[in-house]
Design a protein around this motif. Structure first.
Motif, mmCIF file in Angstrom:
data_model
loop_
_atom_site.group_PDB
_atom_site.id
_atom_site.type_symbol
_atom_site.label_atom_id
_atom_site.label_comp_id
_atom_site.label_asym_id
_atom_site.label_seq_id
_atom_site.Cartn_x
_atom_site.Cartn_y
_atom_site.Cartn_z
ATOM 1 N N GLN A 49 0.834 -1.201 0.000
ATOM 2 C CA GLN A 49 0.000 0.000 0.000
ATOM 3 C C GLN A 49 0.873 1.258 0.000
ATOM 4 O O GLN A 49 0.581 2.225 -0.703
ATOM 5 N N MET A 52 2.420 1.805 -3.487
ATOM 6 C CA MET A 52 1.412 2.328 -4.411
ATOM 7 C C MET A 52 1.192 3.824 -4.160
ATOM 8 O O MET A 52 1.137 4.617 -5.091
ATOM 9 N N THR A 59 -5.467 3.051 -5.294
ATOM 10 C CA THR A 59 -5.949 1.726 -4.929
ATOM 11 C C THR A 59 -6.927 1.853 -3.767
ATOM 12 O O THR A 59 -6.937 2.859 -3.072
ATOM 13 N N ASN A 106 -10.310 -2.866 -6.103
ATOM 14 C CA ASN A 106 -9.134 -2.179 -6.634
ATOM 15 C C ASN A 106 -8.034 -2.128 -5.572
ATOM 16 O O ASN A 106 -7.438 -1.084 -5.348
ATOM 17 N N SER A 107 -7.797 -3.254 -4.906
ATOM 18 C CA SER A 107 -6.789 -3.302 -3.858
ATOM 19 C C SER A 107 -5.526 -3.977 -4.371
ATOM 20 O O SER A 107 -5.486 -5.190 -4.558
ATOM 21 N N ALA A 108 -4.502 -3.180 -4.606
ATOM 22 C CA ALA A 108 -3.223 -3.720 -5.076
ATOM 23 C C ALA A 108 -2.659 -4.687 -4.045
ATOM 24 O O ALA A 108 -2.098 -5.730 -4.387
ATOM 25 N N GLN A 111 -4.639 -8.039 -4.255
ATOM 26 C CA GLN A 111 -4.404 -8.734 -5.522
ATOM 27 C C GLN A 111 -3.013 -9.370 -5.547
ATOM 28 O O GLN A 111 -2.857 -10.536 -5.924
ATOM 29 N N ASN A 112 -2.014 -8.615 -5.129
ATOM 30 C CA ASN A 112 -0.640 -9.133 -5.163
ATOM 31 C C ASN A 112 -0.396 -10.155 -4.057
ATOM 32 O O ASN A 112 0.324 -11.130 -4.261
ATOM 33 N N LEU A 145 -4.261 -4.838 -10.934
ATOM 34 C CA LEU A 145 -3.099 -4.260 -10.237
ATOM 35 C C LEU A 145 -2.055 -5.317 -9.880
ATOM 36 O O LEU A 145 -1.171 -5.072 -9.071
ATOM 37 N N HIS A 146 -2.152 -6.487 -10.503
ATOM 38 C CA HIS A 146 -1.185 -7.551 -10.214
ATOM 39 C C HIS A 146 0.156 -7.210 -10.869
ATOM 40 O O HIS A 146 0.209 -6.850 -12.034
#
Length: 166
Positions: A49, A52, A59, A106-108, A111-112, A145-146
């Motif tokens: 976070q 980003m 995000t 939309n959470s990087a 997702q990662n 956002l991967h």
């Protein structure tokens, strides 16, 4: 409300990660990686976070603080043994991947973490099978956002954490 919503998102992220590794069945070593994965989230998530934010990438900030993660993990690990078979039955197709992506939003970070944890659990038995690889790729393809390098870094952290705790 956001708190409960984040718990739902964290649980879905963990479910999807475990489901990827469960595509060829889950063995004892892979199950062991799940605990390592859970221990990495409160540190790796906020770090993503921050990266980003520093790069001005918009995000959704999911609360990955101790409180919401502890609640999510408690719920997830309590149900893990009972759900192992159902993870193996999840068909990791386009529809499931889209559902996961939609829950994670939309959470990087999520997702990662999802892909990184999936990689770490899948390699828990020594190799990532074709079925596991296909599942992870299907899931990653739906995540806007991967970033492979971040997921790989997370996978390494999970494996190191699991090795230390094991």
């Amino acid at each position: 409300i956001a708190f409960t919503c984040d718990v739902v998102k964290i649980n879905k992220m963990l479910e999807a990660a475990v489901a990827c590794a469960a595509q060829d069945g889950l063995d004892h070593e892979e199950i062991g990686q799940i605990v390592g994965a859970i221990m990495v989230i409160p540190t790796a998530g906020p770090a993503i976070q921050n990266v980003m934010a520093e790069n001005d990438i918009e995000t959704d900030d999911v609360d990955l603080g101790v409180d919401s993660t502890v609640e999510a993990f408690g719920e997830f690990t309590a149900n893990l043994a009972a759900n192992l078979e159902s993870y193996e039955l999840i068909e990791l197709d386009e529809n499931y991947a889209e559902e996961v992506a939609s829950v994670l939003g939309n959470s990087a970070a999520l997702q990662n973490l999802c892909i990184g944890i999936a990689l770490a659990i899948a390699v828990g038995d020594g190799e990532i099978s074709g079925l596991e690889s296909d599942a992870i790729n299907t899931l990653a393809s739906k995540m806007n956002l991967h970033m492979a390098d971040i997921s790989n870094m997370i996978a390494k952290q999970v494996l190191e954490s699991a090795a230390e705790s094991g």
